[in-house]
Design an enzyme around this catalytic site. Structure first.
Site, PDB file in Angstrom:
ATOM      1  N   ASP A 179       1.490   4.049   2.605  1.00  0.00           N
ATOM      2  CA  ASP A 179       0.541   4.950   1.939  1.00  0.00           C
ATOM      3  C   ASP A 179       1.271   6.050   1.156  1.00  0.00           C
ATOM      4  O   ASP A 179       1.594   5.847   0.003  1.00  0.00           O
ATOM      5  CB  ASP A 179      -0.455   5.525   2.952  1.00  0.00           C
ATOM      6  CG  ASP A 179      -1.838   5.734   2.361  1.00  0.00           C
ATOM      7  OD1 ASP A 179      -2.049   5.370   1.204  1.00  0.00           O
ATOM      8  OD2 ASP A 179      -2.728   6.242   3.078  1.00  0.00           O
ATOM      9  N   HIS A 193       0.866  -1.186   0.000  1.00  0.00           N
ATOM     10  CA  HIS A 193       0.000   0.000   0.000  1.00  0.00           C
ATOM     11  C   HIS A 193       0.893   1.223   0.000  1.00  0.00           C
ATOM     12  O   HIS A 193       1.223   1.787   1.045  1.00  0.00           O
ATOM     13  CB  HIS A 193      -0.937  -0.023   1.217  1.00  0.00           C
ATOM     14  CG  HIS A 193      -1.985   1.052   1.182  1.00  0.00           C
ATOM     15  ND1 HIS A 193      -3.194   0.943   1.837  1.00  0.00           N
ATOM     16  CD2 HIS A 193      -2.005   2.259   0.574  1.00  0.00           C
ATOM     17  CE1 HIS A 193      -3.905   2.035   1.637  1.00  0.00           C
ATOM     18  NE2 HIS A 193      -3.201   2.861   0.878  1.00  0.00           N
ATOM     19  N   HIS A 208      -9.410   0.948  -1.922  1.00  0.00           N
ATOM     20  CA  HIS A 208      -9.438   1.627  -0.631  1.00  0.00           C
ATOM     21  C   HIS A 208     -10.888   1.593  -0.139  1.00  0.00           C
ATOM     22  O   HIS A 208     -11.807   1.953  -0.886  1.00  0.00           O
ATOM     23  CB  HIS A 208      -9.040   3.089  -0.782  1.00  0.00           C
ATOM     24  CG  HIS A 208      -7.570   3.329  -0.972  1.00  0.00           C
ATOM     25  ND1 HIS A 208      -6.841   2.725  -1.951  1.00  0.00           N
ATOM     26  CD2 HIS A 208      -6.704   4.127  -0.274  1.00  0.00           C
ATOM     27  CE1 HIS A 208      -5.575   3.139  -1.862  1.00  0.00           C
ATOM     28  NE2 HIS A 208      -5.465   3.989  -0.854  1.00  0.00           N
ATOM     29  N   HIS A 250       1.437   4.696  -2.592  1.00  0.00           N
ATOM     30  CA  HIS A 250       1.140   5.495  -3.789  1.00  0.00           C
ATOM     31  C   HIS A 250       2.469   6.085  -4.239  1.00  0.00           C
ATOM     32  O   HIS A 250       3.078   6.849  -3.485  1.00  0.00           O
ATOM     33  CB  HIS A 250       0.144   6.601  -3.463  1.00  0.00           C
ATOM     34  CG  HIS A 250      -1.151   6.072  -2.912  1.00  0.00           C
ATOM     35  ND1 HIS A 250      -2.273   5.879  -3.684  1.00  0.00           N
ATOM     36  CD2 HIS A 250      -1.470   5.657  -1.655  1.00  0.00           C
ATOM     37  CE1 HIS A 250      -3.245   5.383  -2.929  1.00  0.00           C
ATOM     38  NE2 HIS A 250      -2.783   5.229  -1.687  1.00  0.00           N
ATOM     39  N   GLU A 268     -11.531   3.660   5.071  1.00  0.00           N
ATOM     40  CA  GLU A 268     -10.475   4.562   5.565  1.00  0.00           C
ATOM     41  C   GLU A 268     -11.187   5.694   6.304  1.00  0.00           C
ATOM     42  O   GLU A 268     -11.160   5.752   7.529  1.00  0.00           O
ATOM     43  CB  GLU A 268      -9.624   5.081   4.395  1.00  0.00           C
ATOM     44  CG  GLU A 268      -8.545   6.073   4.813  1.00  0.00           C
ATOM     45  CD  GLU A 268      -7.792   6.708   3.618  1.00  0.00           C
ATOM     46  OE1 GLU A 268      -8.295   6.661   2.481  1.00  0.00           O
ATOM     47  OE2 GLU A 268      -6.710   7.297   3.866  1.00  0.00           O
TER      48      GLU A 268
END
Ligand code: HPA
Ligand code: ZN
Length: 335
Positions: free
Chosen positions: A274, A15, A193, A17, A196
């Protein structure tokens, strides 16, 4: 080796980006090279804006900073800078998200986005294995996601899966059924996702409507007992990012993060970073937060690392070899 002389715990990063690894110094370097005007006085002024109140306040800065990424080389340098860090973090395998719509909307061709990222992946293949997951922006029309998938079709041999990211609340997974159906037909592995900022019901939708194989974040699943039982039964992977959740206000503080509760419920959780350039650290910092901020035991930390490999889109032989490495690491450590 780390500065302590102890090799880092082997792990997979599932995970991440890649645009979230754009460090403030690189924002300025690329802005200079590409003649992009920035609304910040300097690196420190930019960093001072990383004081987020929620997901949207982060996304505003994240998308604005991406304007500096213009060429195939920019994408290659971004991904190379990240992949270079992997060995010192113990990261042996990465499945990195990228947000093509955020680039094609600015006139950057899909060929340059995927080409630059794969140039970096190929250049670092000896140190870390890496795959790409194409994310659709859930706050954009479904037609834009469909167009993005069509534009990516020539590059599918370099893309392992599709994901769903950006502003969650008000953009439920069910909106994206047609494009996920098509992605699965094309052989891409679906993830999303969910849970969250959005409710546990979005996690259910991601499973039922999109057929996801992993849930990214999923922390709000703990609010729904039946869903927790289902996730446990199915061993559904949940990729949890503790520093992100605290920095975006998804949990009121590290001490209240649900990761220990998720482990206690025997959920298949792993820990990831993330958007590390924005949230205060790469995957090792997230492991440190789990260990020190949440009081996880050494055994639980090793379980997180094992889960990261068993949840990855790896061939069984590679997966087993990585799990073996985690076990030898654990076996070689003093109790
Ligand atoms: N959530 C949703 N979308 C995102 C994130 C995130 O944490 N990071 C980058 N895009
Ligand atoms: Zn994310």
């Amino acid at each position: 080796m780390t500065t302590t002389g102890i090799p880092p715990l082997p792990k997979a990063e599932l995970h991440l980006h890649i645009e979230g690894t754009l460090e403030p110094e690189t924002v300025f370097a690329l802005a200079g090279r590409n003649d992009v005007a920035l609304p910040y006085a300097g690196v420190e002024d930019l960093r001072a804006r990383y004081d987020f109140t929620d997901l949207q306040s982060f996304l505003d800065v994240y998308y604005a900073n991406m304007a500096v990424l213009r060429t195939r080389d920019d994408f290659a340098e971004l991904a190379s800078a990240y992949l270079r860090r992997c060995p010192e973090q113990g990261v042996r395998h990465v499945e990195m998200f990228f947000d093509p719509q955020a680039h094609t909307a600015r006139g950057v061709p899909m060929a340059d986005v995927v080409g630059g990222l794969t140039d970096a992946v190929d250049a670092h293949a000896g140190e870390v294995s890496a795959g790409l997951i194409l994310c659709f922006l859930r706050d954009q029309p479904v037609a834009a996601a469909e167009e993005t998938l069509r534009a990516a079709e020539p590059y599918l041999d370099r893309i392992v899966g599709v994901g769903l990211d950006s502003a969650e609340v008000g953009n439920p997974p069910s909106r994206f059924v047609p494009v996920f159906d098509r992605a699965r037909e094309l052989g891409l592995r679906p993830v999303a996702h969910a849970g969250e900022e959005g409710p546990a019901s979005y996690v259910r939708e991601a499973l039922d409507d999109l057929g996801v194989l992993r849930v990214d974040h999923g922390i709000r699943a703990v609010e729904d007992e039946e869903l927790v039982a289902r996730l446990r039964r199915d061993r559904t992977p949940l990729t949890v990012c503790p520093l992100s959740n605290v920095r975006l206000g998804c949990v009121p503080g590290m001490a209240l993060h649900p990761l220990p509760e998720m482990l206690a419920a025997d959920l298949n959780v792993s820990v990831h970073s993330d958007d590390p350039a924005y949230f205060g650290g790469y995957v090792d910092a997230n492991y440190a937060a789990a260990r020190e901020g949440l009081g996880l035991t050494d055994e639980q930390v090793v379980t997180l690392a094992e889960n990261s490999f068993t949840s990855a889109f790896l061939e069984p032989a590679a997966r087993d070899a990585f799990v073996g490495e985690v076990r030898s690491w654990a076996g070689g450590r003093p109790a």
